[in-house]
Design a protein around this motif. Structure first.
Motif, PDB file in Angstrom:
ATOM      1  N   SER A   1       0.894  -1.120  -0.016  1.00 55.46           N
ATOM      2  CA  SER A   1       0.010  -0.033   0.104  1.00 55.46           C
ATOM      3  C   SER A   1       0.761   1.304  -0.029  1.00 55.46           C
ATOM      4  O   SER A   1       0.977   2.118  -1.007  1.00 55.46           O
ATOM      5  N   ARG A   2       1.637   1.483   1.099  1.00 58.10           N
ATOM      6  CA  ARG A   2       2.570   2.455   1.109  1.00 58.10           C
ATOM      7  C   ARG A   2       4.154   2.188   1.732  1.00 58.10           C
ATOM      8  O   ARG A   2       4.950   2.741   1.446  1.00 58.10           O
ATOM      9  N   GLY A   3       4.134   0.908   2.142  1.00 60.29           N
ATOM     10  CA  GLY A   3       5.466   0.264   2.415  1.00 60.29           C
ATOM     11  C   GLY A   3       6.067   0.808   3.326  1.00 60.29           C
ATOM     12  O   GLY A   3       7.206   0.826   3.844  1.00 60.29           O
ATOM     13  N   LYS A   4       5.214   1.246   4.755  1.00 57.13           N
ATOM     14  CA  LYS A   4       5.877   2.070   5.859  1.00 57.13           C
ATOM     15  C   LYS A   4       5.803   1.154   7.078  1.00 57.13           C
ATOM     16  O   LYS A   4       5.733   1.633   8.178  1.00 57.13           O
ATOM     17  N   ASN A   5       5.808  -0.232   6.934  1.00 55.87           N
ATOM     18  CA  ASN A   5       5.410  -1.270   8.142  1.00 55.87           C
ATOM     19  C   ASN A   5       6.587  -1.558   8.654  1.00 55.87           C
ATOM     20  O   ASN A   5       7.116  -2.623   8.876  1.00 55.87           O
ATOM     21  N   PHE A   6       7.409  -0.240   9.294  1.00 55.04           N
ATOM     22  CA  PHE A   6       8.671  -0.411   9.765  1.00 55.04           C
ATOM     23  C   PHE A   6       8.737  -1.108  10.984  1.00 55.04           C
ATOM     24  O   PHE A   6       7.921  -1.224  11.815  1.00 55.04           O
ATOM     25  N   GLY A   7       9.817  -1.963  11.045  1.00 55.57           N
ATOM     26  CA  GLY A   7       9.916  -3.047  12.095  1.00 55.57           C
ATOM     27  C   GLY A   7       9.491  -4.554  11.738  1.00 55.57           C
ATOM     28  O   GLY A   7       9.781  -5.343  12.212  1.00 55.57           O
TER      29      GLY A   7
ATOM     30  N   LEU B   1      -5.553   1.586   4.924  1.00 51.54           N
ATOM     31  CA  LEU B   1      -5.913   0.197   4.311  1.00 51.54           C
ATOM     32  C   LEU B   1      -5.034  -0.866   4.833  1.00 51.54           C
ATOM     33  O   LEU B   1      -5.398  -1.886   5.233  1.00 51.54           O
ATOM     34  N   GLY B   2      -3.749  -0.539   4.720  1.00 51.33           N
ATOM     35  CA  GLY B   2      -2.823  -1.482   4.790  1.00 51.33           C
ATOM     36  C   GLY B   2      -2.451  -1.839   6.368  1.00 51.33           C
ATOM     37  O   GLY B   2      -2.095  -3.072   6.622  1.00 51.33           O
ATOM     38  N   ASN B   3      -2.753  -0.776   7.172  1.00 51.64           N
ATOM     39  CA  ASN B   3      -2.644  -1.014   8.724  1.00 51.64           C
ATOM     40  C   ASN B   3      -3.571  -1.818   9.233  1.00 51.64           C
ATOM     41  O   ASN B   3      -3.483  -2.853   9.979  1.00 51.64           O
TER      42      ASN B   3
ATOM     43  N   GLY C   1      -4.613   1.199  17.164  1.00 49.79           N
ATOM     44  CA  GLY C   1      -4.577   2.725  17.669  1.00 49.79           C
ATOM     45  C   GLY C   1      -4.898   2.826  18.855  1.00 49.79           C
ATOM     46  O   GLY C   1      -5.365   1.840  19.604  1.00 49.79           O
ATOM     47  N   TYR C   2      -5.372   4.112  19.182  1.00 47.19           N
ATOM     48  CA  TYR C   2      -5.725   4.101  20.734  1.00 47.19           C
ATOM     49  C   TYR C   2      -6.921   5.001  21.194  1.00 47.19           C
ATOM     50  O   TYR C   2      -6.905   5.807  21.942  1.00 47.19           O
ATOM     51  N   THR C   3      -7.797   4.879  20.116  1.00 47.00           N
ATOM     52  CA  THR C   3      -9.120   5.259  20.468  1.00 47.00           C
ATOM     53  C   THR C   3     -10.064   4.095  20.663  1.00 47.00           C
ATOM     54  O   THR C   3      -9.636   2.897  20.700  1.00 47.00           O
ATOM     55  N   PRO C   4     -11.411   4.137  20.982  1.00 49.17           N
ATOM     56  CA  PRO C   4     -12.155   3.038  21.132  1.00 49.17           C
ATOM     57  C   PRO C   4     -12.345   2.177  19.797  1.00 49.17           C
ATOM     58  O   PRO C   4     -12.735   1.041  19.788  1.00 49.17           O
ATOM     59  N   TYR C   5     -12.031   2.983  18.857  1.00 50.06           N
ATOM     60  CA  TYR C   5     -11.907   2.140  17.460  1.00 50.06           C
ATOM     61  C   TYR C   5     -10.638   1.726  17.154  1.00 50.06           C
ATOM     62  O   TYR C   5     -10.152   1.435  15.876  1.00 50.06           O
ATOM     63  N   GLY C   6      -9.612   1.501  18.226  1.00 46.54           N
ATOM     64  CA  GLY C   6      -8.421   1.181  17.955  1.00 46.54           C
ATOM     65  C   GLY C   6      -7.984  -0.287  17.372  1.00 46.54           C
ATOM     66  O   GLY C   6      -6.956  -0.292  16.740  1.00 46.54           O
ATOM     67  N   GLU C   7      -8.956  -1.324  17.462  1.00 48.01           N
ATOM     68  CA  GLU C   7      -8.624  -2.431  16.722  1.00 48.01           C
ATOM     69  C   GLU C   7      -9.296  -2.126  15.281  1.00 48.01           C
ATOM     70  O   GLU C   7     -10.210  -2.734  14.896  1.00 48.01           O
ATOM     71  N   HIS C   8      -8.249  -1.728  14.489  1.00 43.90           N
ATOM     72  CA  HIS C   8      -8.672  -1.482  13.224  1.00 43.90           C
ATOM     73  C   HIS C   8      -9.391  -2.537  12.266  1.00 43.90           C
ATOM     74  O   HIS C   8     -10.039  -2.232  11.585  1.00 43.90           O
ATOM     75  N   ALA C   9      -8.868  -3.733  12.502  1.00 43.71           N
ATOM     76  CA  ALA C   9      -9.456  -4.702  11.771  1.00 43.71           C
ATOM     77  C   ALA C   9     -10.818  -5.118  11.821  1.00 43.71           C
ATOM     78  O   ALA C   9     -11.630  -5.227  11.129  1.00 43.71           O
ATOM     79  N   SER C  10     -11.131  -4.775  13.129  1.00 44.05           N
ATOM     80  CA  SER C  10     -12.726  -5.007  13.568  1.00 44.05           C
ATOM     81  C   SER C  10     -13.562  -4.063  13.064  1.00 44.05           C
ATOM     82  O   SER C  10     -14.764  -4.092  13.255  1.00 44.05           O
ATOM     83  N   LYS C  11     -13.082  -2.963  12.621  1.00 48.49           N
ATOM     84  CA  LYS C  11     -13.778  -1.642  11.946  1.00 48.49           C
ATOM     85  C   LYS C  11     -13.848  -1.812  10.671  1.00 48.49           C
ATOM     86  O   LYS C  11     -14.460  -0.946   9.949  1.00 48.49           O
TER      87      LYS C  11
END
Length: 513
Positions: free
Chosen positions: A79-85, A152-154, A161-171
C-alpha cells in the motif's frame, strides 16, 4: 528458488508500461533501492525485488495481474510500504515485481451520517486526518504509533490505534478485491448489486471473507470501507507513572474488569522506562557502556527524567457526566492496587485551541536511533492472556533474553478487550554487523521460547514469516496446510505475494521455496 527468466521479465515490464506508462515502472538498482527494508537486520539485497510497477486504479491492477498470471511473474503488493520494524516495503523473497499502489490514493466516499469512509491503498493516516479536519467532518481517525503508513494496509495487518476504534481490523466493513486471475469481487453486502449497506453491515450472505484477506496472499485489496468514531463531546486523560517494575501485574489486573465491562473502551498501553527514554534522546546521554544498561544506571536515568518504570494513560471518551462517573470508577479500581496517582487532563468540544482529534505524528520513529544512527528495529509482538501474572511471566522471560543478548528491553503491553499485545523492539545499529547478527539470533530464540509458552505472535517481520507460521503447530500444522489449500485453489499460478505469512504456493513448495 524460482526466478523470472530475463526475457519473461522484459515482456512483463513492457506490458506493464503499456498499462501504467513507462514513468511508473522501475527495475534493477532503482527498484531495489526504493523497496529495500529501511531498517534491515540483514543485507537487504538478499530479499530485494527486480522491478516495480505502480498502478493508479483498480482496472490497472486487474490488467497487471492478468499479465502476471499469464507469464508466471510473482507480484508483491504494498500500500505505502511503511510497516517499519516488520520489513517495510521489502518482499519475502528476491526476484519479485513490486505492485506499488501508492498512486491509488483517493478517499472514495465519506458518509458522515453512517460514520464510515472508503479508501484506496495509498491513503495515509495523515491524508485522512487532513481530509476530515479541513472539511470539518465530525469523525475521528484512530492513529497508530507512527502515521506515515496506509489506513487500508494497517487494517489488513491488524494494526492498532488508541481510541475506542483502535482495533482497526474489527472496523473494516466491505472490500473490493482483485483475485489472482484478474477478476474483481466485492465482499459482504457489496456482492449484492445496488446494495446500500456495503459499508454498514459487515457480513453479507454465506461465508465472511473480509478477515481472510487480512494478513494473507489470497487477493489484492484495492478499496476498503472503515468505520470511524464520531467526535466525542469530551476526552478525559488519566495518566499514571508506576514507580516500581513489579507494579505491572496489579495494574493490569485492575484494568481488566474496566475493559470487560466497557468502562474503558480505548486500548491503554503500559510502556516501560526505555520506551519513554528513547523518545527523549539517545542512550549515550545516560550510559556509554556496552550491553544492556545496568539496573542502577537505568534507575538514575528514570529519576532524572521524572518518569515511571511503567507509564500509561487511560482515555475516556463521551459525555462529561458519563466520563466523570467512569473516571471515579478507574481511580477507585487502581487505588487499592498500586501506590500511584492519576494525573487528569481533559479536552472539551468547542475548545478551538485544541481540536481534540488524534493528530498524526512521525515522532515514534525517533526511537530507532536509541543506540546512535543509523538505527533499526525488529518488532517482536506476542499475545498473552489479560492477566497480571501472565504479563509478568512474559515480561521477565523476554527481558532476560534481551539482556542476555546485550540489548536493552524496550517494550510495552497494549490492552485489548480480552488480551494483551506485548510489543517489544530489538533496537540495533545497522552499521554494526555483529549487533545485527545478535538481533537476528535473538529474534529466532524469542519465537521458539514464546511458542513453548503458548504465546503466539500476531504479526511479524517479513524475514520470519516461516518461523512464526511453523510455531502455530497444532495438529501437525493443520492451519498452515489449510491456508496452502486455499492458496492453491484461488491462486494456482502462485503470483500474489508468495511466502507472505508463511503461505507458499504449490510451485514454490515443490521447488523448495
Amino acid at each position: 528458488m524460482i526466478s523470472i527468466a530475463p526475457d519473461t521479465l522484459s515482456r512483463a515490464l513492457a506490458a506493464f508500461a503499456a498499462i501504467v506508462g513507462p514513468d511508473n515502472v522501475w527495475q534493477g538498482a532503482e527498484a531495489q533501492a526504493a523497496y529495500a527494508d529501511a531498517m534491515a537486520p540483514r543485507d537487504p539485497a538478499t530479499y530485494a525485488p527486480v522491478a516495480a510497477v505502480a498502478p493508479a486504479s483498480t482496472e490497472e491492477v486487474q490488467a497487471i495481474v492478468r499479465i502476471a498470471a499469464e507469464l508466471g511473474v510473482p507480484l508483491w503488493p504494498i500500500s505505502r510500504g511503511k510497516n517499519f520494524g516488520y520489513g517495510g516495503a521489502a518482499p519475502r523473497l528476491p526476484g519479485v515485481v513490486m505492485l506499488d499502489m501508492i498512486r491509488m490514493n483517493r478517499i472514495l466516499e465519506c458518509n458522515v451520517d453512517m460514520g464510515y469512509v472508503v479508501v484506496e491503498p495509498g491513503v495515509g493516516f495523515d491524508d485522512l486526518y487532513h481530509y476530515l479536519v479541513d472539511n470539518n467532518i465530525p469523525l475521528w481517525i484512530s492513529a497508530p504509533a507512527h502515521t506515515w503508513g496506509s489506513v487500508l494496509g494497517n487494517a489488513l495487518e491488524r494494526g492498532v490505534g488508541y481510541t475506542p476504534y483502535g482495533e482497526h481490523a474489527s472496523k473494516v466493513c466491505g472490500m473490493e478485491v482483485v483475485t489472482a486471475d484478474g477478476s474483481l469481487l466485492r465482499t459482504g453486502m457489496g456482492a449484492l448489486e445496488g446494495s446500500g449497506t456495503w459499508h454498514g453491515f459487515p457480513y453479507g450472505f454465506g461465508p465472511s471473507w473480509d478477515p481472510a484477506f487480512m494478513q494473507s496472499n489470497f487477493g489484492i485489496v484495492t478499496r476498503m470501507g472503515l468505520w470511524l468514531m464520531p467526535a466525542p463531546r469530551q476526552t478525559v486523560n488519566l495518566a499514571m507513572q508506576l514507580p516500581r517494575v513489579a507494579d505491572l501485574p496489579p495494574a493490569i489486573d485492575a484494568l481488566r474488569p474496566l475493559k470487560l465491562d466497557g468502562t474503558v473502551q480505548a486500548n491503554p498501553s503500559f510502556g516501560n522506562v526505555i520506551r519513554n527514554l528513547a523518545t527523549r534522546g539517545p542512550r549515550s546521554e545516560h550510559y556509554q557502556g556496552s550491553g544492556a544498561m545496568p539496573a542502577d544506571v537505568l534507575e538514575a536515568a528514570r529519576l532524572r527524567a521524572g518518569i515511571g518504570h511503567w507509564n500509561f494513560s487511560i482515555r475516556l471518551f463521551g459525555d462529561p457526566e458519563i466520563n466523570a462517573i467512569n473516571a471515579r470508577k478507574v481511580r477507585a479500581a487502581f487505588a487499592g492496587a498500586v501506590d500511584a496517582e492519576f494525573v487528569e487532563s481533559e479536552w472539551n468540544g468547542g475548545d478551538l485551541r485544541n481540536s481534540g482529534h488524534p493528530v498524526p505524528s512521525l515522532g515514534a520513529l525517533g526511537v530507532v536511533d536509541w543506540l546512535g544512527g543509523p538505527g533499526g528495529h525488529l518488532t517482536f509482538s506476542p499475545v498473552s492472556a489479560f492477566s497480571g501474572a501472565e504479563a509478568w511471566k512474559q515480561y521477565t522471560t523476554v527481558r532476560a533474553m534481551f539482556e542476555d543478548a546485550g540489548f536493552d528491553y524496550y517494550g510495552g503491553f497494549t490492552a485489548g478487550q480480552r488480551y494483551l499485545n506485548h510489543i517489544t523492539m530489538i533496537l540495533f545499529n545497522r552499521t554494526d554487523e555483529a549487533m545485527c547478527v545478535r538481533a537476528n539470533d535473538l529474534f529466532v530464540r524469542l519465537i521458539d521460547v514464546a511458542a513453548a509458552n503458548g504465546w503466539g505472535e500476531y504479526r511479524t517481520h517479513t524475514l520470519f514469516y516461516d518461523e512464526v507460521a511453523a510455531s502455530y503447530s497444532y495438529n501437525n500444522g493443520a492451519l498452515l496446510r489449510w491456508n496452502e489449500k486455499v492458496k492453491d485453489a484461488v491462486d494456482p499460478a502462485g503470483i500474489i505475494a508468495p511466502g507472505k505469512m508463511g503461505i507458499w504456493p504449490r510451485r514454490y513448495r515443490e521447488a523448495g521455496r
